[in-house]
Design an enzyme around this catalytic site. Structure first.
Site, PDB file in Angstrom:
ATOM      1  N   LEU A  20      22.980 -58.985 -27.663  1.00 46.13           N
ATOM      2  CA  LEU A  20      23.975 -59.597 -26.786  1.00 46.13           C
ATOM      3  C   LEU A  20      24.565 -58.470 -25.946  1.00 46.13           C
ATOM      4  O   LEU A  20      25.054 -57.481 -26.488  1.00 46.13           O
ATOM      5  CB  LEU A  20      25.057 -60.274 -27.628  1.00 46.13           C
ATOM      6  CG  LEU A  20      25.945 -61.341 -26.970  1.00 46.13           C
ATOM      7  CD1 LEU A  20      25.103 -62.482 -26.420  1.00 46.13           C
ATOM      8  CD2 LEU A  20      26.951 -61.881 -27.971  1.00 46.13           C
ATOM      9  N   ASP A  21      24.485 -58.590 -24.617  1.00 43.78           N
ATOM     10  CA  ASP A  21      24.964 -57.525 -23.732  1.00 43.78           C
ATOM     11  C   ASP A  21      26.417 -57.163 -24.043  1.00 43.78           C
ATOM     12  O   ASP A  21      27.207 -58.032 -24.428  1.00 43.78           O
ATOM     13  CB  ASP A  21      24.855 -57.953 -22.267  1.00 43.78           C
ATOM     14  CG  ASP A  21      23.415 -58.027 -21.777  1.00 43.78           C
ATOM     15  OD1 ASP A  21      22.536 -57.435 -22.443  1.00 43.78           O
ATOM     16  OD2 ASP A  21      23.166 -58.680 -20.751  1.00 43.78           O
ATOM     17  N   PRO A  22      26.798 -55.900 -23.862  1.00 36.98           N
ATOM     18  CA  PRO A  22      28.168 -55.467 -24.182  1.00 36.98           C
ATOM     19  C   PRO A  22      29.255 -56.298 -23.511  1.00 36.98           C
ATOM     20  O   PRO A  22      30.293 -56.562 -24.121  1.00 36.98           O
ATOM     21  CB  PRO A  22      28.197 -54.016 -23.678  1.00 36.98           C
ATOM     22  CG  PRO A  22      26.786 -53.556 -23.758  1.00 36.98           C
ATOM     23  CD  PRO A  22      25.951 -54.769 -23.427  1.00 36.98           C
TER      24      PRO A  22
ATOM     25  N   VAL B  81      29.132 -59.389 -22.689  1.00 41.66           N
ATOM     26  CA  VAL B  81      29.075 -60.797 -23.091  1.00 41.66           C
ATOM     27  C   VAL B  81      29.809 -60.971 -24.412  1.00 41.66           C
ATOM     28  O   VAL B  81      29.649 -60.172 -25.335  1.00 41.66           O
ATOM     29  CB  VAL B  81      27.612 -61.270 -23.231  1.00 41.66           C
ATOM     30  CG1 VAL B  81      27.558 -62.737 -23.651  1.00 41.66           C
ATOM     31  CG2 VAL B  81      26.855 -61.057 -21.925  1.00 41.66           C
TER      32      VAL B  81
END
EC number: 5.4.99.25
Length: 305
Positions: free
Chosen positions: A40-42, A44
């Site tokens: 999960l992207d930082p 997000v």
């Protein structure tokens, strides 16, 4: 304290990487065998399931769908396809109705081809794309097939060019790419403004906790862990009812079965995994049905001998 195997459903905060979350859980639970179910992207926020102990072996058998709520800003293109990147172009956006915008979104529903953002964890020639991007290397990423099961237009602010969407999609789908491509389709630009994952791998916000919840109550951390067998409710079960069967299973041998039972029970499919349990509902592993030999062949065996 012995760590319980299973899944923690972390509600991730903004700015924290998936790897950061894993490191924190390892430290809090004092165990090394910890892994997340997908990056999960930082920037997000939202659901990040984390496997503990033997549950790491079952990640591939979890449901693969994910659901997001995101905001897209039209009129801006960045090098990362989200608002946090460097702006590389700006254009006006069309002042269209909700109905017309929803028609454009139709192009993203179903099975589509999508080019991942260049700042992403996709591998290219053995290296993550974002590393090449940060070195300003010139490269192209190939389109990949993804599935958008549902895409709902929730809000549309024509004045500010901001739309909110809800997306239920397959693993590997980039909402940033949807933002970028929607901008192009509208003869404008687009980038992701913000994103929240509300479900992943069969888990949702109802199951979730913050890492701070564990920090506050480390003594009772086991209570936060969802048993592996509960995470596999979507998989059909087969019960080994005798000690002989269990011994066969734990020594890696196939289990002889009455094929008529499977033919009558339509929930079983030789292409799909079967959850093997004992009479006490204890998980023993994963197998696959071999119709020709009337066997369940072991694929993953817990407590192997």
């Amino acid at each position: 304290m012995e760590t319980k195997d299973g899944f923690l459903v972390i509600n991730k905060d903004k700015g924290c990487t998936s790897h950061d979350c894993v490191k924190q859980i390892r430290k809090l639970l004092n165990t090394k065998k910890v892994g997340h179910t997908g990056t999960l992207d930082p920037e997000v926020i939202g659901i990040l399931p984390i496997a503990i102990g033997s549950a790491t072996r079952f990640i591939q058998y979890l449901p693969q769908g994910k659901t997001y709520i995101g905001q897209i800003k039209l009129g801006i293109r960045t090098n990362t396809d989200d608002i946090h990147g460097e702006i590389i172009n700006q254009k006006s956006w069309p002042k269209i109705s909700d109905e017309k915008l929803d028609q454009y979104l139709n192009r993203f529903r179903g099975i589509i081809k999508q080019i991942p953002p260049k700042v992403s964890s996709v591998h290219i020639n053995g290296e993550r794309a974002y590393k090449k991007s940060f070195r300003n290397e010139v490269f192209e990423l190939a389109p990949r097939e993804v599935k958008i099961d549902e895409l709902t237009l929730m809000k549309w602010d024509q004045i500010n060019g901001i739309l909110e969407i809800k997306v239920k999609c397959s693993a590997g789908t980039y909402i940033r790419a949807i933002a970028r491509d929607l901008g192009e389709i509208l003869n404008s630009e687009g980038c992701l403004l913000q994103l929240k994952r509300i479900s992943a791998c069969g888990f949702d916000e109802q199951n979730s906790i913050k890492i701070s919840d564990i920090e506050k109550d480390k003594k009772n951390s086991k209570n936060f862990i969802i048993p592996t067998i509960s995470a596999l409710n979507h998989i059909s079960s087969f019960v080994l009812s005798t000690e002989e069967q269990i011994n066969f299973w734990q020594t890696g041998r196939a289990i002889r079965v009455d094929i008529n039972y499977f033919q009558e029970n339509k929930s079983f499919d030789y292409k799909k995994p079967i959850k093997v349990i004992d009479k006490k509902q204890i998980l023993l592993g994963i197998g696959f049905l071999n119709e020709e030999q009337s066997n369940i062949n072991p694929k993953l065996v817990l407590n192997a001998k």
